[in-house]
Design a protein around this motif. Structure first.
Motif, short mmCIF file in Angstrom:
data_model
loop_
_atom_site.label_atom_id
_atom_site.label_comp_id
_atom_site.label_asym_id
_atom_site.label_seq_id
_atom_site.Cartn_x
_atom_site.Cartn_y
_atom_site.Cartn_z
N GLN A 318 30.60 41.08 44.56
CA GLN A 318 31.95 40.16 43.54
C GLN A 318 32.25 41.43 43.78
OE1 GLN A 318 31.45 36.22 42.39
NE2 GLN A 318 30.49 35.69 44.07
N PHE A 320 35.08 42.34 41.29
CA PHE A 320 36.49 41.48 40.59
C PHE A 320 37.42 43.28 40.01
CE2 PHE A 320 34.03 38.66 40.42
CZ PHE A 320 34.58 37.00 40.56
N TRP A 344 36.59 39.44 46.99
CA TRP A 344 37.71 39.09 45.29
C TRP A 344 38.33 40.95 45.14
CZ3 TRP A 344 38.71 34.85 44.87
CH2 TRP A 344 37.68 33.87 44.98
N THR A 346 40.86 43.19 44.88
CA THR A 346 42.26 43.06 45.51
C THR A 346 43.43 44.24 45.46
OG1 THR A 346 42.57 42.57 42.78
CG2 THR A 346 42.19 40.28 44.15
#
Lengths: 656, 466
Positions: A318, A320, A344, A346
């Motif tokens: 994960q 971010f 996640w 982005t």
């Protein structure tokens, strides 16, 4: 150049001495030109033999003669593709150059017929042997390792997936070859801590060690950490190793450059921190699929590796945006980053990353579903050196995103757009990248002939083209490809159902084609296959599954022309016993065939065809029903030759 | 030992002279050691003598001779009186000479204890003569405290008291009840200790079990007892008070006792004799090996005492006796302790981990440790590869040797005499000598192209003769 020599060979030999010929030969790089050179005359052949250092043997029949000719100079011998290689053949071939061998490296990968006798002969005949590759020889065990251990000068040994190898065999190698520098024992599942301990004690020069998927514990790492020269340690999927084990690596030796702990379920950030603390010159760190979340402390520790770290793989984490920002700040020299299947990720995160890591050449964003064109714009803006971009399943990306890539990243060599919503316009943008070698467009069902014309317009260097399930592609598109991309080696046309024999006729001018997949292209007939066989004579892999119209005529053509064919899938084809027998009997390189649901071939047909294969087969896929119909003697014989039979139980399903 | 004192059993006078000697020896440690040294042989020889008498009685009156029994009871009576005298004298001495050393007093107590133990033994053996089935209750002199304890604790306390009371109520006269109980308890205590190690016996732990090397008791802080060779080698330590049958374990005896009547079937009779908390600390007992020069012998300058009787027995058998038990599987390993043989037999034949040097191991890690230690040693893949010395070490049958020799004769095609063979032995590296031989015909099937003299099969054939 050689054409001129060809015409007046006699006079040339009189004026050019052997050393001058060699000087000329050194300037002939292309293998095909070299082949022409060899065919000029004996003098040229001799010159080539004196210059030759490496050899890859494709046919067993040629083995002995080739080795006799090249015995004196050859240093690297690749026998991995040689079919039906057994102890006898190997020993006899080595005997041809007895006493002369200067072989340093021998590749016997997947040579399932070679046993300890052959290896003993090899070790005896080649006193200078330094590297041996026995990977994927599943039959290799302790006895073979013991035979090989007689080669005391061995520096490099690959034993991946030698399933019979135990601690005893490893001990033989460790004691017999103390100079070992590179060792791979991936998937040798019988090896335990005891074996690794002895290895570490006996082979102190190890630089590269692959112990992936072994059932070893922290104890092994304790001994591995004593290897002061270790640079590259791979331990993928060692689920018994945890942070305490990694802490052993933090012992001040500071030698490691590459660590791969991917899929080690019990490893966490703290273990990796200790590795980073102990090895300041780490270049390559693969921690994919270890633990779900990146700890802030780990990310800040990456700062210690600021100058050295070039490859970082974080598959399955994960990640971010703040994490990617820290990576971008801490790892400025990063050349490759793997974010495959990371959640996640982005646009913001990718922008932050590339803002810091401007040297990135390879970016893997497979299955990062949240990415849009903004991410590609950022990549195109910052990473001018980008060569490889993996975007499989990034469904929010559109043609516009590729516009940025196509304009900014002119060095792009490889792009994976599988399962993206691309149209022909995207191909137009990509056609600006003249260096493109690998293009994967599988499942992009909007790509049509127009797109292929764009690709062909500037695709001289294209090697791999994947058009899996691109339904819109027709024969015209293939015609464009065949004229524009002459260097294509791998072409996947599975389920491109509009393609007919005409398209294959266009493709037959691709002389470099090695791997052609035509699964489920059900309009093609033997006519098209004959054209391919005639034109693409280097073909080694061919998939004709569910090509219902292909019959014996196609197989006859294949048997006659594609002498290098090594792997064939003929399942569901309308072939008969005759065609099958001919194919298996005449193709001397064929090693892997899939023969499921050949409804027109009776049991006797299978029986005689498999007998005709003469021990060359290494892999065979058959219907389970045949298991009891074929004679047990045949099955035993196949297995004795090192063939692995996969029995499948599938219902007959004519529509793919 | 003054032989003249023996028949009349003048313990009193000997005691007094003893105590005089002791007064000169002020130091506690020296006293303890010397005292036990001197006292042990003394009363053992006394007992030998008395046993001699009772044995005679036994032989004469196997079928229950009342006269003999009476005789022995008389002797017992005398002994008890003598002890009474000693006790009285010591109490008097206590009142008169206040300066008496406490250790001296302890020594007297010890002597009294020992004498009492003798009496108990006498009593039991006398009781044994009353039974027709008696076998070797008193064979080869049971005079070790250990064995007495065995006997004493074998019959539960109550039983013994009953028995003694039947036999003239000597106990109540001779010794105070508390003392007696203490004696019994002390004995049964170490008896329990003695049984335990059997279950935890382990090859690796042999040394620890034998001694107290890690204990480091100061020299004087424990009593040192030394048993004679005959006592150590006696087969049984627990005897049935009724039929005289011997047992190695008290528990077995208790099970046996059930056959003698319902009174032995009660839970209390079957239960393990429990330790009772006592106000007085029990002196720590340690044992010395009777073999002079042994490290476990108290004369040795680095004397390391043995902890229990069982340790003494195992140590003595292992170190100073012939190894009479031979493993029936390998016919080579010999042991003097049966338990060791059994432990070995569990693993015998499973030494499947071989080194190229011929050494065998039962565990892989041990083999790999060995290989890590020695340069050039490798694990052997199978028996084929083991070199000749390995074969001889293993004691592999001569048959195999003979067979291979035959093979050699066959292979080489002409008869080579022994001298030739010994010549070959020197040139073991020169495998080329044999390379011309064709194994193909019978060993390698179709591999006629391979002339590999170093194939394991051929190598092993010749390695027998290296």
């Amino acid at each position: 150049m050689e054409r001129a020599q060809q015409q007046s060979s006699d006079s040339i030999l009189a004026t050019l001495s052997v050393d001058l010929l060699i000087q000329i030969l050194d300037r002939v790089a292309d293998p095909r030109d070299r082949k022409s050179w060899r065919q000029v005359c004996r003098g040229f052949l001799l010159a080539e033999a004196l210059r030759r250092r490496s050899l890859r043997v494709l046919r067993r029949e040629a083995l002995q003669g080739l080795l006799r000719r090249y015995a004196a100079c050859l240093e690297r011998l690749d026998l991995s593709a040689c079919p039906a290689l057994d102890d006898h053949a190997l020993a006899a071939a080595l005997a041809a150059g007895a006493g002369l061998w200067r072989l340093r490296s021998v590749n016997l990968s997947r040579a399932s017929g070679v046993g300890w006798r052959g290896l003993a002969a090899l070790a005896k005949a080649c006193p200078h042997l330094e590297a041996v590759d026995l990977s994927h020889c599943v039959g290799v065990g302790d006895r073979e390792a013991a035979a090989l251990a007689a080669a005391a000068g061995l520096r490099e040994l690959w034993l991946d997936k030698c399933l019979g190898l135990t601690d005893v065999g490893l001990a033989k190698v460790a004691v017999g070859c103390p100079a070992l520098e590179m060792l791979g024992i991936k998937w040798c599942l019988e090896i335990s801590d005891i074996g690794i301990e002895l290895l570490a004690k006996k082979c102190q020069n190890l630089r590269v060690l692959d112990i992936s998927y072994l059932k070893i514990t922290n104890r092994s790492l304790q001994f591995v950490s004593s290897l002061g020269k270790l640079e590259d340690l791979s331990m993928v999927g060692c689920s018994h190793i945890d942070d305490a084990g990694l802490q052993f690596l933090n012992n001040g030796s500071n030698s490691l450059q590459s660590v791969d702990v991917s899929r080690c379920e019990n490893v966490t950030s703290s273990g990796l921190i200790s590795v980073i603390e102990g090895h300041k010159y780490l270049q390559n760190l693969n921690i994919g699929d270890c633990f779900p979340e990146l700890a802030p402390l780990f990310l800040s520790k990456l700062n210690d590796l600021r100058d050295s770290l070039t490859v970082l793989k974080l598959d399955g984490f994960q990640v971010f945006a703040p994490s990617l920002k820290i990576i971008g700040l801490n790892c400025r020299n990063l050349v490759e980053i793997g974010l495959s299947k990371c959640k996640w990720v982005t646009d913001e995160g990718v922008s932050e990353l590339v803002a810091g890591c401007v040297n990135l050449m390879t970016i893997d964003l497979t299955c990062c579903h949240l990415l849009t064109n903004k991410a590609l714009a950022a990549i195109g803006d910052k990473c001018k050196n980008l060569t490889c971009l993996q975007l499989e399943s990034c469904k929010l990306i559109t043609d516009k995103g590729l516009d940025c890539i196509g304009t900014c990243c002119l060095n792009l060599e490889e792009i994976d757009l599988t399962d993206c919503t691309m149209t022909n316009a995207a191909m137009k943008y990509l056609s600006r990248c003249s260096e493109l070698k690998v293009l994967k467009l599988g499942l992009c069902d909007k790509i049509s002939d127009e797109g292929l014309v764009h690709i062909a317009s500037n695709g001289k260097k294209l090697r791999v083209l994947d058009l899996y399930r691109c339904f819109e592609v027709t024969d015209d598109g293939l015609a464009a490809i065949a004229t524009g991309c002459k260097r294509i080696k791998n072409l996947n046309l599975c389920y491109c159902t509009r393609i007919t024999d005409l398209g294959l006729k266009h493709l037959s001018c691709l002389e470099d084609l090695l791997d052609l997949e035509l699964r489920g292209v059900h309009y093609i007939t033997s006519l098209g296959i004959t054209a391919i066989a005639n034109g693409c004579q280097h073909l080694t892999e061919l998939d004709l599954k569910h090509c219902h119209l292909v019959d014996d005529a196609g197989l006859f053509a294949l048997g006659q022309y594609t002498k290098n064919l090594r792997q064939a899938n003929l399942s569901y084809c309308q072939v008969s016993s005759m065609g099958l027998c001919n194919l298996l009997g005449s193709l001397k390189c064929l090693q892997d065939v899939k023969l499921v649901h050949l409804t027109r071939v009776p049991v006797e047909g299978f029986e005689s065809a498999l007998r005709a294969s003469g021990g060359r087969l290494k892999k065979l896929k058959l219907l389970t029903g045949l298991r009891h119909l074929l004679s047990p003697g045949l099955i035993q014989m196949l297995q004795a030759w090192g063939c692995r039979i996969r029995w499948v139980d599938k219902p007959l399903n004519l529509v793919p | 030992m003054d032989p003249k004192q023996m028949p009349t059993f003048e313990a009193g006078s000997s005691m007094s002279s003893q105590s005089r000697n002791l007064n000169q020896n002020q130091r506690v440690t020296e006293f303890d050691v010397r005292e036990t040294e001197q006292s042990l042989p003394r009363f053992s020889s006394r007992l030998d003598n008395s046993f001699h008498q009772s044995n005679q009685a036994q032989q004469v009156a196997m079928n229950w001779d009342p006269r003999a029994v009476l005789d022995s009871l008389d002797i017992l009576g005398q002994k008890i009186h003598q002890i009474q005298d000693i006790v009285r004298r010591s109490t008097l001495g206590n009142e008169r000479q206040l300066s008496i050393q406490p250790n001296e007093f302890a020594a007297q107590q010890q002597l009294i204890n020992a004498d009492l133990t003798c009496i108990v033994i006498e009593l039991i053996s006398t009781a044994g003569t009353l039974l027709p089935l008696i076998k070797n209750a008193s064979a080869s002199g049971i005079n070790s405290p250990g064995q007495i304890g065995g006997i004493a604790s074998s019959a539960s306390d109550l039983d013994l008291v009953d028995m003694l009371q039947q036999n003239d109520n000597v106990v109540s006269e001779g010794a105070k009840d508390s003392e007696y109980e203490e004696l019994i308890k002390g004995l049964s205590d170490w008896d329990d200790e003695g049984i335990k190690p059997i279950s935890t016996e382990d090859d690796d732990a042999k040394d620890n079990e034998d001694g107290v090397s890690g204990e480091n008791l100061p020299l004087g802080s424990y009593e040192v007892l030394q048993l004679e060779k005959e006592e150590i080698l006696a087969p049984h330590t627990h005897f049935c008070a009724i039929c005289g049958k011997g047992f190695k374990r008290d528990a077995n005896l208790r099970m046996h006792m059930r056959g003698h009547g319902d009174e032995y079937k009660s839970p209390s009779a079957l239960a393990k004799p429990s330790k009772e908390a006592s106000s007085e600390p029990i002196p720590i007992k340690r044992y010395s090996c009777p073999f002079i020069g042994c490290k476990r012998n108290k004369e040795h300058k680095n004397f390391q005492p043995l902890k229990t009787i069982l340790c003494v027995k195992n140590h003595y058998k292992r170190s100073h006796c012939d190894k009479s038990y031979t493993c029936r599987r390998c016919n080579s390993k010999k042991f003097s302790v049966m338990a060791d043989l059994k432990t070995h037999e569990k693993h015998c034949g499973s030494n499947k981990w071989l080194c190229s040097c011929g050494t065998t191991f039962s565990r892989k890690d041990k083999l790999f440790g060995h290989i890590a230690l020695f340069q050039g040693h490798t694990p052997a893949l199978s028996m084929d590869e083991v070199k000749s010395q390995g074969m001889s070490v293993q004691g592999q049958s001569d048959e195999a040797m003979a067979k291979t020799e035959d093979m050699d004769y066959l292979i080489s095609g002409n008869v080579i005499d022994d001298t030739n063979f010994s010549g070959l032995k020197g040139a073991d590296d020169d495998l080329g000598y044999f390379s011309s031989m064709n194994f193909d015909s019978f060993t390698f099937g179709g591999i006629d192209g391979l002339q590999q003299p170093s194939f394991d099969t051929s190598e092993s054939l010749f390695s027998f003769h290296k």
